[in-house]
Motif scaffolding. Sequence first.
Motif, mmCIF file in Angstrom:
data_model
loop_
_atom_site.group_PDB
_atom_site.id
_atom_site.type_symbol
_atom_site.label_atom_id
_atom_site.label_comp_id
_atom_site.label_asym_id
_atom_site.label_seq_id
_atom_site.Cartn_x
_atom_site.Cartn_y
_atom_site.Cartn_z
ATOM 1 N N LYS A 83 0.902 -1.280 0.168
ATOM 2 C CA LYS A 83 -0.026 0.102 0.007
ATOM 3 C C LYS A 83 0.965 1.178 -0.134
ATOM 4 C CE LYS A 83 -3.939 2.217 2.494
ATOM 5 N NZ LYS A 83 -4.527 2.178 3.703
ATOM 6 N N GLY A 87 1.353 3.885 -3.315
ATOM 7 C CA GLY A 87 1.057 5.375 -3.255
ATOM 8 C C GLY A 87 2.058 6.332 -3.253
ATOM 9 N N THR A 88 3.367 5.761 -3.110
ATOM 10 C CA THR A 88 4.395 6.918 -2.745
ATOM 11 C C THR A 88 5.745 6.661 -3.628
ATOM 12 O OG1 THR A 88 3.865 6.581 -0.253
ATOM 13 C CG2 THR A 88 6.046 7.538 -0.872
ATOM 14 N N ALA A 115 -5.060 1.694 -8.420
ATOM 15 C CA ALA A 115 -5.376 2.334 -7.064
ATOM 16 C C ALA A 115 -6.493 2.924 -6.576
ATOM 17 C CB ALA A 115 -4.183 3.598 -7.131
ATOM 18 N N ASN A 162 0.485 8.089 -10.448
ATOM 19 C CA ASN A 162 -0.105 8.140 -9.441
ATOM 20 C C ASN A 162 0.281 9.106 -8.208
ATOM 21 O OD1 ASN A 162 -2.005 6.235 -9.913
ATOM 22 N ND2 ASN A 162 -0.598 4.545 -9.209
#
Length: 227
Positions: A83, A87-88, A115, A162
């Motif tokens: 996760k 996202g990173t 995502a 993202n």
Amino acid sequence: MDEAVLELRNIARHYREGDARLDILVDINLSIYPGETVALVAPSGAGKSTLLHIAGLLERQDGGETLINGAPTSQMNDNERTKLRRGTVGFIYQFHHLLPEFSALENIALPQMIAGMDRREAETRARQLLDYLRLGPRAAHRPSELSGGEQQRVAIARAVANGPHLLLADEPTGNLDPRTAEHVFATLMTLARHSGLAALIATHNLELAAQMDRRVTLRDGRIEETP
């Protein structure tokens, strides 16, 4: 000073070959801040891919700690790491690894949809990135219909789609001719700095490395700052 996006503290990684232990990374310490581009220079087999995989939470270290935006990750389970990574962290490889059956637009939109983004919103974001990278007219083309440089620029767009804070690239221009490599690299640098990304880019090309904010060398499993 801003908090480091990536901080590697005393990272160690080794493998076993029979009864022998092979130390790949030894006491690695490295911090990268928002908007900073860092070149990682190392010969083949020196462990740079292992280092990138640990930084991107694809592989676990044997010792030390990897922090992303100040958060320690060594005690996270696999779902938590996935996760956080999704996202990173954005990844770019030497080979673009685009999905051949999908268009350039779809290759960029898919990670966003995975995502949780709405398809229309994902495609809008994909078009914006393609336009920014001067690939708007190629949006409907599949990878086989794109040049090597165009394919890699699509891969760059996919990596940042993202909105990651950290960009990790493993020889992103290594499969391109010098002129195309320079163009793709310039695009990557502009995008990283414009977006405020922290970027760690492995490369053999010392001319490209010299254009980044800092250069570090991986030698005998250790990181050395290069003037």
